[in-house]
Design an enzyme around this catalytic site. Structure first.
Site, PDB file in Angstrom:
ATOM      1  N   ASP A  88       0.828  -1.214   0.000  1.00 13.38           N
ATOM      2  CA  ASP A  88       0.000   0.000   0.000  1.00 13.38           C
ATOM      3  C   ASP A  88       0.859   1.260   0.000  1.00 13.38           C
ATOM      4  O   ASP A  88       2.055   1.223   0.305  1.00 13.38           O
ATOM      5  CB  ASP A  88      -0.898  -0.040   1.251  1.00 13.38           C
ATOM      6  CG  ASP A  88      -2.236   0.637   1.014  1.00 13.38           C
ATOM      7  OD1 ASP A  88      -2.342   1.451   0.081  1.00 13.38           O
ATOM      8  OD2 ASP A  88      -3.182   0.362   1.783  1.00 13.38           O
ATOM      9  N   ASP A 121     -10.818   1.957  -2.990  1.00  8.49           N
ATOM     10  CA  ASP A 121     -11.320   1.748  -1.630  1.00  8.49           C
ATOM     11  C   ASP A 121     -12.842   1.770  -1.608  1.00  8.49           C
ATOM     12  O   ASP A 121     -13.465   1.418  -0.606  1.00  8.49           O
ATOM     13  CB  ASP A 121     -10.785   2.836  -0.684  1.00  8.49           C
ATOM     14  CG  ASP A 121      -9.435   2.449  -0.092  1.00  8.49           C
ATOM     15  OD1 ASP A 121      -8.939   1.362  -0.428  1.00  8.49           O
ATOM     16  OD2 ASP A 121      -8.885   3.235   0.699  1.00  8.49           O
TER      17      ASP A 121
HETATM   18  C1  GLA Z   1      -5.720   1.868   2.329  1.00 10.06           C
HETATM   19  C2  GLA Z   1      -6.155   0.686   1.478  1.00 10.06           C
HETATM   20  C3  GLA Z   1      -7.217  -0.099   2.215  1.00 10.06           C
HETATM   21  C4  GLA Z   1      -6.676  -0.569   3.539  1.00 10.06           C
HETATM   22  C5  GLA Z   1      -6.185   0.613   4.347  1.00 10.06           C
HETATM   23  C6  GLA Z   1      -5.465   0.164   5.608  1.00 10.06           C
HETATM   24  O1  GLA Z   1      -6.710   2.817   2.430  1.00 10.06           O
HETATM   25  O2  GLA Z   1      -6.597   1.112   0.233  1.00 10.06           O
HETATM   26  O3  GLA Z   1      -7.634  -1.192   1.434  1.00 10.06           O
HETATM   27  O4  GLA Z   1      -5.636  -1.476   3.303  1.00 10.06           O
HETATM   28  O5  GLA Z   1      -5.286   1.427   3.596  1.00 10.06           O
HETATM   29  O6  GLA Z   1      -5.004   1.218   6.343  1.00 10.06           O
END
Ligand code: GLA
Length: 726
Positions: A473, A542
């Protein structure tokens, strides 16, 4: 095929679908002659030479020839082409570049780009041409690289600049610049924002310049390093589309400029925002690679070309063109509040449902209970998982599931051991305070010791347990670019950051060839070809709401294969938009990509759980088709309905997904025509209890059921009948 006609000094690059032609003029200028539908031969087409006011001439006696009015292959600054140049330099006593042909080389195969991701292919799949252009006064060589993939209809282009005896500053250096003689096009780009990425956007082209860019140190949620020009009359199945991608994940620019003569210049490359690269004598600069394609088969042609090319020549490693596991991710199920017991309960239900992998998301390391701390401390949060990671993974494996783990390695929290030990490892501009994003700072990947730390700390975790998948990420963008300004002419930080990142990814993905890497940046904030070269799938957004996902996934799949697109069924009310959609619709939409689940399976009603079991079962029966087949957008009466068809590569199976967003009174009939089937084959559809020939499904179509409720969908599977026909 790459042909060079030595008499007429013409290069003709030919694929099954297009021709790309350049010519060296007597004065050594490299002129672009043609890019479009394939021709067998490029004959004697004279240059357009006209005396035009205010277009400067290199020779006083000839008023007809001007750089300002020609189609140029790689334009420079300062010497009479007034459009956006492809390259610009400055040096001690001036700021212009006069590039003339010097030599060229044609060979089978393709070289990799040093330090940068790039497309690749075997010697029988790709042929390359290098053209050296030279500036006498500066002793500077610019090499244009062309790699042609005749079967997949793609031309990869990049540029290398080499300083000779003199130092120069590169102010700008694009990967691709393409001049077209016309301007009757519309521009197609993928724009958006966090949680609403990759909206397919159409803009008018007028005299002047249209551009998109990123200045974030990542390609970003708002823009995608891709631009296409399409005929104004283009349809899904016919019409010309010129498309360009950049294989890069940092600051980029893409533009289309129409000049006074209604000619268009298309460009894509590193953004010249905060970019000035100093080349000392003998040094080189390599640009990222751009991909260029042309089709006259409309948007569907562009999508097919892009999907096939990415699957064959961008994705690599074990998971290239290999189906991906169905996973459950605990993020929306528990966020940071989980225990070992909770994760094992989730794994237990997942295993009963036939799910194949459990992914432990954020919150397993340092002392991370929220997003304020611990980034950089890639060791287990003992208090949360007291029996250790290897133990947890083993327990999950015993339930028949693989195990995946979340990391955000490019980041550092102020509240972390790493920051306490190395505060100078966070990107920082002298005399300026930090700027925060989600309370975190970005590590300075221009420093080799920081890159080494990331490789070492991630390696230690991956070696400590049986981890099959990594979610990588990146949750904020770069500020305070800390160029070492001892020499104040340099602005190299953003690109050096990307070189550091690519070096890390190269090392880790090579060291763990069995691990499936998925990239993520708050969803699709860095969903680009640079990342896909290392990590063969991406968390698309997301936003897990099925209705929002329709436009996000449609935009994403306009160019990126569905095999690269993570899509999860989540809970209702949806956590991002609060919408209530039926489980069926959530399943149908998620099943158009790499299916996963992101909700607390342990809290589901028996009915929902059996619904999920059914979805898993169905997906297993269609996974090859969805992930490795062809993807088609189908025509509907309005934006209130969406229909897609995914067809296996041998055309034995097709999946039709139809979603009706809002219910309407007296709803118009929706007759949907499929695509890509074998017209002569007969297909069974169990759900309809009927069989149809491919030509019926494609030419007559199927009427969709009238359902008087919002957010309804249907999914029809068609399997080619074996043996006897109807
Ligand atoms: C980001 C990712 C999510 C999750 C969060 C965790 O927003 O896109 O899918 O993994 O971080 O903090």
């Amino acid at each position: 095929m790459i042909l060079y006609d030595a008499q007429r000094h013409i290069f003709h690059l030919q694929t099954e679908e297009f021709s790309y032609v350049m010519q060296i003029l007597e004065d050594g200028q490299l002129i672009h002659r043609y890019f479009g539908q394939r021709v067998n031969y490029f004959g004697d087409h004279p240059l357009v030479l006209l005396n035009r006011s205010f277009s400067p001439n290199p020779t006083a006696s000839d008023r007809t020839y001007s750089l300002d009015t020609q189609l140029l292959e790689y334009s420079t600054n300062g010497l009479g082409d007034f459009r956006e140049s492809a390259i610009a330099v400055s040096y001690e006593d001036g700021s212009s570049l006069d590039l003339r042909y010097r030599q060229h080389r044609i060979y089978k195969g393709k070289k990799a780009l040093a330090g940068l991701p790039s497309s690749y292919g075997d010697d029988d799949q790709v042929e390359s041409l290098e053209i050296d252009l030279y500036d006498d006064y500066l002793d500077l060589t610019v090499t244009l690289f062309y790699s042609l993939f005749p079967e997949t209809n793609m031309l990869a282009k990049s540029v290398k600049v080499r300083a000779g005896q003199r130092a120069v500053c590169l102010e700008k250096v694009l990967s691709l610049s393409l001049d077209l003689p016309d301007s009757a096009y519309q521009v197609h780009t993928l724009n958006g924002r966090y949680a609403q990425e990759k909206l397919w956007t159409i803009s008018e082209l007028r005299q002047g310049k249209f551009s998109i860019e990123s200045r974030r140190g990542a390609s970003g949620h708002a823009q995608t390093p891709f631009i296409a020009l399409a005929d104004e009359q283009v349809t899904e199945d016919s019409g010309q589309v010129y498309s360009a991608h950049l294989i890069y994940s940092g600051n980029f620019v893409a533009f289309a400029e129409v000049n006074q003569l209604e000619m268009t210049r298309l460009g894509i490359g590193i953004n010249d925002y905060h970019f000035r690269w100093r080349l000392e004598a003998g040094e080189e600069f390599q640009t990222p690679e751009a991909l260029l394609s042309y089709t006259n088969r409309g948007f569907s042609g562009m999508t097919q070309t892009s999907h096939h090319f990415i699957r064959k020549h961008i994705l690599s490693g074990k998971y290239k063109e290999k189906t991906r596991p169905i996973l459950v991710n605990n993020w929306e199920a528990t966020y940071f509040q989980f225990t070992e017991q909770k994760i094992l309960e989730l794994a237990e239900v997942a295993s009963q449902a036939g799910i194949e992998m459990l992914v432990l998301d954020d919150g397993w390391f340092g002392h991370r209970d929220d997003d304020n701390s611990s980034l950089g401390d890639w060791f287990l949060y003992q208090a949360k998982l007291p029996n250790g990671l290897a133990h947890l993974v083993q327990k999950v494996n015993e339930k028949g599931l693989d195990f995946g783990l979340w990391f955000e390695p490019e980041m550092i929290s102020e509240d972390s051991n790493l920051y306490r030990q190395h505060p100078d490892w966070a990107i920082q501009m002298a005399g300026r305070s930090h700027r925060f994003g989600r309370e975190q700072l970005v590590l300075d990947l221009t420093k080799p010791e920081v890159c080494d730390y990331i490789v070492k700390s991630v390696t230690a975790v991956l070696e400590s347990a049986n981890i099959s998948y990594v979610k990588w990420d990146m949750n904020r963008n770069i500020t305070n670019p800390s160029d070492d300004l001892a020499n104040d002419v340099k602005q190299e930080f953003y690109h050096r950051y990307m070189l550091g990142l690519y070096d890390i990814l190269e090392r880790l993905t090579k060291a763990f060839p069995e691990v499936l890497f998925e990239s993520c940046s708050g969803g699709g904030g860095r969903y680009d070809l640079g990342m896909l070269c290392y990590m063969p799938q991406t968390w698309t957004s997301d936003n897990t709401d099925a209705i929002s996902r329709l436009s996000i996934q449609e935009g994403t799949s306009l160019i990126y294969p569905t095999l690269t697109m993570g899509a999860h069924v989540s809970a209702v009310p949806n956590h991002q938009v609060g919408r209530l959609t039926p489980l069926e619709t959530r399943g149908h939409v998620a099943m158009m990509g790499n299916l996963g689940f992101e909700l607390d399976l342990t809290k589901l009603s028996t009915q929902d759980l059996s619904g999920i079991k059914e979805q898993v079962k169905t997906y297993k029966a269609i996974r090859d088709t969805i992930q490795l087949g062809d993807f088609y957008r189908l025509s509907t009466k309005s934006e209130n309905e969406k229909a897609y068809c995914q067809v296996s590569s041998n055309r034995d199976q097709a999946v039709l997904t139809y979603v009706k967003i809002l219910a309407q009174p007296e709803s118009p009939i929706s007759r949907i025509k499929l695509k890509g089937l074998d017209p002569d084959a007969c297909y069974d559809c169990d759900l309809l209890g009927r069989s149809y020939y491919g030509d019926e499904l494609m030419r007559i179509g199927l009427d969709m059921p009238l359902i008087q409720q919002d957010y309804q969908s249907v999914q029809y599977l068609f399997n080619k009948k074996r043996g006897e026909n109807l």
